[in-house]
Design an enzyme around this catalytic site. Sequence first.
Site, PDB file in Angstrom:
ATOM      1  N   TYR A 137      -4.502   1.010  15.822  1.00  0.00           N
ATOM      2  CA  TYR A 137      -3.304   1.025  16.667  1.00  0.00           C
ATOM      3  C   TYR A 137      -3.633   0.746  18.132  1.00  0.00           C
ATOM      4  O   TYR A 137      -2.930  -0.002  18.791  1.00  0.00           O
ATOM      5  CB  TYR A 137      -2.583   2.377  16.558  1.00  0.00           C
ATOM      6  CG  TYR A 137      -1.960   2.574  15.194  1.00  0.00           C
ATOM      7  CD1 TYR A 137      -0.701   2.065  14.925  1.00  0.00           C
ATOM      8  CD2 TYR A 137      -2.642   3.226  14.173  1.00  0.00           C
ATOM      9  CE1 TYR A 137      -0.121   2.207  13.676  1.00  0.00           C
ATOM     10  CE2 TYR A 137      -2.068   3.368  12.904  1.00  0.00           C
ATOM     11  CZ  TYR A 137      -0.812   2.858  12.669  1.00  0.00           C
ATOM     12  OH  TYR A 137      -0.239   2.987  11.433  1.00  0.00           O
ATOM     13  N   GLU A 155      -7.642   8.264   6.550  1.00  0.00           N
ATOM     14  CA  GLU A 155      -7.961   8.908   7.817  1.00  0.00           C
ATOM     15  C   GLU A 155      -8.430  10.353   7.685  1.00  0.00           C
ATOM     16  O   GLU A 155      -7.769  11.280   8.172  1.00  0.00           O
ATOM     17  CB  GLU A 155      -6.750   8.850   8.769  1.00  0.00           C
ATOM     18  CG  GLU A 155      -6.219   7.452   9.005  1.00  0.00           C
ATOM     19  CD  GLU A 155      -5.131   7.394  10.075  1.00  0.00           C
ATOM     20  OE1 GLU A 155      -4.618   8.447  10.471  1.00  0.00           O
ATOM     21  OE2 GLU A 155      -4.804   6.272  10.532  1.00  0.00           O
ATOM     22  N   ARG A 187       0.855  -1.185   0.000  1.00  0.00           N
ATOM     23  CA  ARG A 187       0.000   0.000   0.000  1.00  0.00           C
ATOM     24  C   ARG A 187       0.892   1.235   0.000  1.00  0.00           C
ATOM     25  O   ARG A 187       1.686   1.425   0.920  1.00  0.00           O
ATOM     26  CB  ARG A 187      -0.885   0.007   1.255  1.00  0.00           C
ATOM     27  CG  ARG A 187      -1.663   1.282   1.411  1.00  0.00           C
ATOM     28  CD  ARG A 187      -2.525   1.319   2.675  1.00  0.00           C
ATOM     29  NE  ARG A 187      -3.173   2.623   2.722  1.00  0.00           N
ATOM     30  CZ  ARG A 187      -3.280   3.381   3.800  1.00  0.00           C
ATOM     31  NH1 ARG A 187      -2.837   2.957   4.972  1.00  0.00           N
ATOM     32  NH2 ARG A 187      -3.857   4.573   3.733  1.00  0.00           N
ATOM     33  N   ASN A 222      -7.535   1.433   9.975  1.00  0.00           N
ATOM     34  CA  ASN A 222      -6.223   1.591  10.618  1.00  0.00           C
ATOM     35  C   ASN A 222      -6.441   1.425  12.101  1.00  0.00           C
ATOM     36  O   ASN A 222      -7.216   2.176  12.712  1.00  0.00           O
ATOM     37  CB  ASN A 222      -5.635   2.980  10.351  1.00  0.00           C
ATOM     38  CG  ASN A 222      -5.209   3.144   8.897  1.00  0.00           C
ATOM     39  OD1 ASN A 222      -5.242   2.191   8.116  1.00  0.00           O
ATOM     40  ND2 ASN A 222      -4.808   4.355   8.536  1.00  0.00           N
ATOM     41  N   GLU A 276      -3.556  -0.379   8.115  1.00  0.00           N
ATOM     42  CA  GLU A 276      -2.388  -0.032   8.940  1.00  0.00           C
ATOM     43  C   GLU A 276      -2.533  -0.682  10.297  1.00  0.00           C
ATOM     44  O   GLU A 276      -3.620  -0.659  10.892  1.00  0.00           O
ATOM     45  CB  GLU A 276      -2.269   1.483   9.175  1.00  0.00           C
ATOM     46  CG  GLU A 276      -1.828   2.292   7.997  1.00  0.00           C
ATOM     47  CD  GLU A 276      -1.727   3.789   8.304  1.00  0.00           C
ATOM     48  OE1 GLU A 276      -1.484   4.168   9.469  1.00  0.00           O
ATOM     49  OE2 GLU A 276      -1.895   4.575   7.358  1.00  0.00           O
ATOM     50  N   HIS A 310      -3.062  10.905   1.123  1.00  0.00           N
ATOM     51  CA  HIS A 310      -2.513  10.666   2.459  1.00  0.00           C
ATOM     52  C   HIS A 310      -1.928  12.003   2.930  1.00  0.00           C
ATOM     53  O   HIS A 310      -0.742  12.122   3.203  1.00  0.00           O
ATOM     54  CB  HIS A 310      -1.484   9.536   2.420  1.00  0.00           C
ATOM     55  CG  HIS A 310      -1.259   8.849   3.745  1.00  0.00           C
ATOM     56  ND1 HIS A 310      -1.407   7.490   3.919  1.00  0.00           N
ATOM     57  CD2 HIS A 310      -0.892   9.336   4.958  1.00  0.00           C
ATOM     58  CE1 HIS A 310      -1.132   7.171   5.183  1.00  0.00           C
ATOM     59  NE2 HIS A 310      -0.813   8.273   5.830  1.00  0.00           N
TER      60      HIS A 310
HETATM   61  C1  FCB Z   1      -1.532   6.947  10.953  1.00  0.00           C
HETATM   62  C2  FCB Z   1      -1.076   7.521   9.630  1.00  0.00           C
HETATM   63  C3  FCB Z   1       0.289   7.050   9.188  1.00  0.00           C
HETATM   64  C4  FCB Z   1       1.252   6.957  10.341  1.00  0.00           C
HETATM   65  C5  FCB Z   1       0.649   6.161  11.474  1.00  0.00           C
HETATM   66  C6  FCB Z   1       1.572   5.964  12.644  1.00  0.00           C
HETATM   67  O1  FCB Z   1      -2.422   7.822  11.548  1.00  0.00           O
HETATM   68  O2  FCB Z   1      -2.006   7.192   8.630  1.00  0.00           O
HETATM   69  O3  FCB Z   1       0.736   7.910   8.176  1.00  0.00           O
HETATM   70  O4  FCB Z   1       1.648   8.214  10.727  1.00  0.00           O
HETATM   71  O5  FCB Z   1      -0.530   6.769  11.911  1.00  0.00           O
END
Ligand code: FCB
Length: 448
Positions: A295, A168, A79, A293, A352, A123
Site C-alpha cells: 500500500y 499478513e 482471491r 501486499n 493486495e 485472514h
Molecule cells: C490489509 C488487509 C486487508 C485490508 C487492507 C486495507 O492489511 O489484509 O484485509 O484491510 O489492509
Amino acid sequence: MTSLVKRFPRNFAWGVATASYQIEGAVNEDGRGASIWDIFSHTPGKILHGDTGDIACDHYHRMREDVNLMSQLGISHYRFSISWPRIFPMGYGQKNSRGLDFYDQLTDQLLQENIEPLVTLYHWDLPQALQEKGGWINRDTAFYFRDYAATVFDKLGDRVHNWITHNEPWVSTVAGHIQGHHAPGLKQPKVARKVAHHLLLSHGLAVEAYRDMDKGRIGITLNLHPVYPASSREEDLTAQRLHDAFHNTWFLEPVFKGTYPDDLDEILPLDDEFIAEGDLNLIQQPLDFLGVNYYAPHRVRWNPEEISHASLVILPEEPITSMGWPVDAKGLTNLLSRIHQDYGPIPIVITENGAAYEDVVEDGQIHDALRQHYLEMHWDALANSIEQGVPVQGYYVWSFLDNFEWALGYSKRFGIVYVDYLTQQRIVKDSGLAYSRFLREFYEYHHV
Ligand code: FCB
C-alpha cells in the site's frame, strides 16, 4: 493504456481480493462458530461507530451475483479467504460440512464463470474457541491450523490450485497482540515473538501437509514496506534498520532463510524456549510464490518510545489516501527489487494493492478519479519491475467490494465496487470500469 498492457506477459493473473469476515456476514448461519472478530467487534469501544461484520456485504447470500459481477467486469482471478470457524466451529474436532459447502459452491461458481480462485486459509478470523485456549500464544493452534488446512485441501484441492497459508502474520501478531487494536485485542509485547513463531510454524505445517496431498502452488502473503530514513542522521538510519527488522525481515528471514534477524532482538528480545528443534526447517520450506501486499512506504524518524524505535513521517507535499497513507507507486518497484535481490529468485504475486478514498455517489455513479489514478500508477510501477527482471506473476486489487475495514468499520472504502450498506446495492465505481477496460485491452492484445 494499450502501451501498458503490452508490458505484462500473456499469462499474468489479474484479479481482485476480499476476505471472509470483511464481506460475508451470516455469522450465525449454517453452523458457523464464533471467531475472535465476532467477539472483538461486539466489544464496546473496539470498532469505530460500533460496526461489526454481522451483515457486512451479505456476500454469503449474494455470492452468485457477486461472482457474476466480477465476470461481467472481465476479472479472471479472485482471491478470497476461508472462515475457519465455518469449517471447524470449535477450531478442531467436529467438522461442519455446511460451512465447507459454501466454499465448494463458491469455487464451482467461479470456475463456471472462468475465474481462477486463489484461496487464503487465514485472514485473521481465528475460532474463538481456540482463543480461549490461548490462541496463537498456544503452540497447539499451529497443529489445529494444519488439520483445518488439510480438510480444506481435501475438499477443494481438485479445483483450487493456488493457496495462501496466512495473510499478513505481522498484523495478526502486532495489531492483535501488541497494539491491541485488532482481535484478540491484547497489549502484551512480551508474547509477540512467540505468537509470530506459532503463526509461522502453522504456515510450515500447512505447506508440508499440502505437499503430501496435492501438486498445486502454495505461498504466504506478507505486508511489506520499503523503509526510508527521514534524514541521513545516524539515529534515523538506526530507526530505518530497526523498523525494517520489525516490519519486513521478522517474517521474510524465517520464511526464506530459516533464521530470525538479529536486529529484531534489539527491540523485541527473543526468549527462544518456544522454538523447538526442526521448527525453522518447517518454516523455511520452498514456496511456489510470495504474496506481497503493498500500500505505502514507511519513512521513519528515530523515536525510542515506539517499539520499532521509529515513528512514521509524512512529507507535507506527499499525496495521501483517506487512511493517511502516502501514495508512492515507485515504492512498489523499490520493494520488489529488494525482495528479488535478497530473497529471490521467487515468483511474486501482488495479493493486495489499492486505496481508500471518500467516495461520493452522484446520479448513481462514483467518480473516484484518485483511486483510478492510484491503481494505474501501480500497474505502471509493476511493469517497471517486470522489465527489471523481477518475476511478478499476478496482481489483485484490494478490494472487489467496499467492506468491513477492521477497527475502522465501514468508514473506509477500498472497493472498486461501491456497496450501499442499507440496501446492499452494488455500484461499479469509475475505477472498476477503468480496470474492466484495461483488462479487455489486455485480453485483446494478448489474444486471451
Ligand atoms: C490489509 C488487509 C486487508 C485490508 C487492507 C486495507 O492489511 O489484509 O484485509 O484491510 O489492509
